[in-house]
Design a protein around this motif. Sequence first.
Motif, PDB file in Angstrom:
ATOM      1  N   ALA A  94      20.871   9.326   0.638  1.00  0.00           N
ATOM      2  CA  ALA A  94      21.009   7.873   0.667  1.00  0.00           C
ATOM      3  C   ALA A  94      19.664   7.205   0.937  1.00  0.00           C
ATOM      4  CB  ALA A  94      22.001   7.456   1.745  1.00  0.00           C
ATOM      5  N   ARG A  95      19.549   6.002   0.400  1.00  0.00           N
ATOM      6  CA  ARG A  95      18.408   5.150   0.721  1.00  0.00           C
ATOM      7  C   ARG A  95      18.677   4.492   2.068  1.00  0.00           C
ATOM      8  NH1 ARG A  95      16.900   2.324  -5.130  1.00  0.00           N
ATOM      9  NH2 ARG A  95      17.121   4.240  -6.355  1.00  0.00           N
ATOM     10  N   THR A  96      17.698   4.551   2.953  1.00  0.00           N
ATOM     11  CA  THR A  96      17.893   4.029   4.301  1.00  0.00           C
ATOM     12  C   THR A  96      17.084   2.764   4.558  1.00  0.00           C
ATOM     13  OG1 THR A  96      16.127   5.480   5.140  1.00  0.00           O
ATOM     14  CG2 THR A  96      18.395   6.327   5.210  1.00  0.00           C
ATOM     15  N   GLY A  97      16.367   2.278   3.558  1.00  0.00           N
ATOM     16  CA  GLY A  97      15.562   1.083   3.726  1.00  0.00           C
ATOM     17  C   GLY A  97      14.547   0.962   2.604  1.00  0.00           C
ATOM     18  N   THR A  98      13.570   0.115   2.814  1.00  0.00           N
ATOM     19  CA  THR A  98      12.465  -0.043   1.869  1.00  0.00           C
ATOM     20  C   THR A  98      11.158  -0.125   2.638  1.00  0.00           C
ATOM     21  OG1 THR A  98      12.608  -2.467   1.862  1.00  0.00           O
ATOM     22  CG2 THR A  98      13.892  -1.279   0.179  1.00  0.00           C
ATOM     23  N   GLU A  99      10.063   0.100   1.917  1.00  0.00           N
ATOM     24  CA  GLU A  99       8.753  -0.063   2.518  1.00  0.00           C
ATOM     25  C   GLU A  99       7.774  -0.508   1.451  1.00  0.00           C
ATOM     26  OE1 GLU A  99       7.859   3.714   4.203  1.00  0.00           O
ATOM     27  OE2 GLU A  99       7.449   4.681   2.287  1.00  0.00           O
ATOM     28  N   GLU A 100       6.694  -1.117   1.888  1.00  0.00           N
ATOM     29  CA  GLU A 100       5.669  -1.560   0.956  1.00  0.00           C
ATOM     30  C   GLU A 100       4.625  -0.466   0.806  1.00  0.00           C
ATOM     31  OE1 GLU A 100       2.266  -4.578   1.579  1.00  0.00           O
ATOM     32  OE2 GLU A 100       3.849  -5.730   0.571  1.00  0.00           O
ATOM     33  N   LEU A 101       4.313  -0.112  -0.428  1.00  0.00           N
ATOM     34  CA  LEU A 101       3.258   0.853  -0.722  1.00  0.00           C
ATOM     35  C   LEU A 101       2.091   0.097  -1.321  1.00  0.00           C
ATOM     36  CD1 LEU A 101       2.129   3.730  -1.088  1.00  0.00           C
ATOM     37  CD2 LEU A 101       3.294   3.790  -3.304  1.00  0.00           C
ATOM     38  N   SER A 102       0.919   0.237  -0.717  1.00  0.00           N
ATOM     39  CA  SER A 102      -0.278  -0.442  -1.200  1.00  0.00           C
ATOM     40  C   SER A 102      -1.363   0.576  -1.529  1.00  0.00           C
ATOM     41  CB  SER A 102      -0.802  -1.420  -0.137  1.00  0.00           C
ATOM     42  OG  SER A 102      -2.049  -1.975  -0.538  1.00  0.00           O
ATOM     43  N   ILE A 103      -1.948   0.458  -2.720  1.00  0.00           N
ATOM     44  CA  ILE A 103      -3.090   1.297  -3.083  1.00  0.00           C
ATOM     45  C   ILE A 103      -4.377   0.477  -3.138  1.00  0.00           C
ATOM     46  CG2 ILE A 103      -1.626   2.890  -4.370  1.00  0.00           C
ATOM     47  CD1 ILE A 103      -2.764   1.638  -6.962  1.00  0.00           C
ATOM     48  N   GLY A 104      -4.282  -0.794  -2.754  1.00  0.00           N
ATOM     49  CA  GLY A 104      -5.457  -1.647  -2.750  1.00  0.00           C
ATOM     50  C   GLY A 104      -6.058  -1.780  -4.138  1.00  0.00           C
ATOM     51  N   ARG A 105      -7.380  -1.591  -4.223  1.00  0.00           N
ATOM     52  CA  ARG A 105      -8.076  -1.716  -5.499  1.00  0.00           C
ATOM     53  C   ARG A 105      -8.363  -0.351  -6.121  1.00  0.00           C
ATOM     54  NH1 ARG A 105     -10.780  -6.829  -5.847  1.00  0.00           N
ATOM     55  NH2 ARG A 105     -12.497  -5.904  -7.030  1.00  0.00           N
ATOM     56  N   THR A 106      -7.684   0.669  -5.600  1.00  0.00           N
ATOM     57  CA  THR A 106      -7.870   2.020  -6.117  1.00  0.00           C
ATOM     58  C   THR A 106      -7.499   2.076  -7.605  1.00  0.00           C
ATOM     59  OG1 THR A 106      -7.288   2.920  -3.954  1.00  0.00           O
ATOM     60  CG2 THR A 106      -7.228   4.432  -5.808  1.00  0.00           C
TER      61      THR A 106
END
Length: 214
Positions: A94-106
């Motif tokens: 099950a999905r238990t939430g969400t999160e933000e994924l950031s790679i910036g300027r990569t």
Amino acid sequence: MSPHPPSPARVVLLCGPSGSGKSLVAARSGLPVLRLDDFYKDGDDPTLPLVPGSADIDWDAPGSWDQDAAVAAVAELCAHGRTTVPVYDLSLSARTGTEELSIGRTPLFVAEGVFAAEIVARCRELGLLAEALCLTRGPVKTFRRRFLRDLREGRKSVPFLLRRGWRLMRAERSIVARQTGLGARPCDRDEALSRMAAAAVGRSTGPAATRTVA
């Protein structure tokens, strides 16, 4: 201010049978990582496929995975350097939430998972693909690594892990054949790392991806 806007990022899709070492290779690459296994469907989704002749959900079939959401996340990372991804608990299915994924300027990142090959064609058509690689270790080595990992992490019950492990060991060559047929290049760990480094030649990879739990 730079006279030229930064170029969109591109993705290295890293696939291979479950237990082939994708997560380890992705981490060793030094590139930001998108975990495609977080896009599994919830265990109560009525569209989940079953193992033929069994009541077990077939988590190794592409139908157990949300391909559209995965492609959307890859595209958003390439275009904007950040996206919102699910947090998935394999032990709960099950999905238990969400999160933000950031790679910036990569300019380059890795998207790794069992079903990464399923989106090779779509990423190529969208102009997002840098490389598509399929890790191979051999059925026996993969079985041992997968079983010990899944047992250690408590992903499923022991009987389920044994049934799944035996089935996947017998099917490994066909799994690799399917993934390479979809456009991924078969390689071992060292070649995969070499090809990812080559894809980033002349381009700063920047820091590792950061995640913020919502």
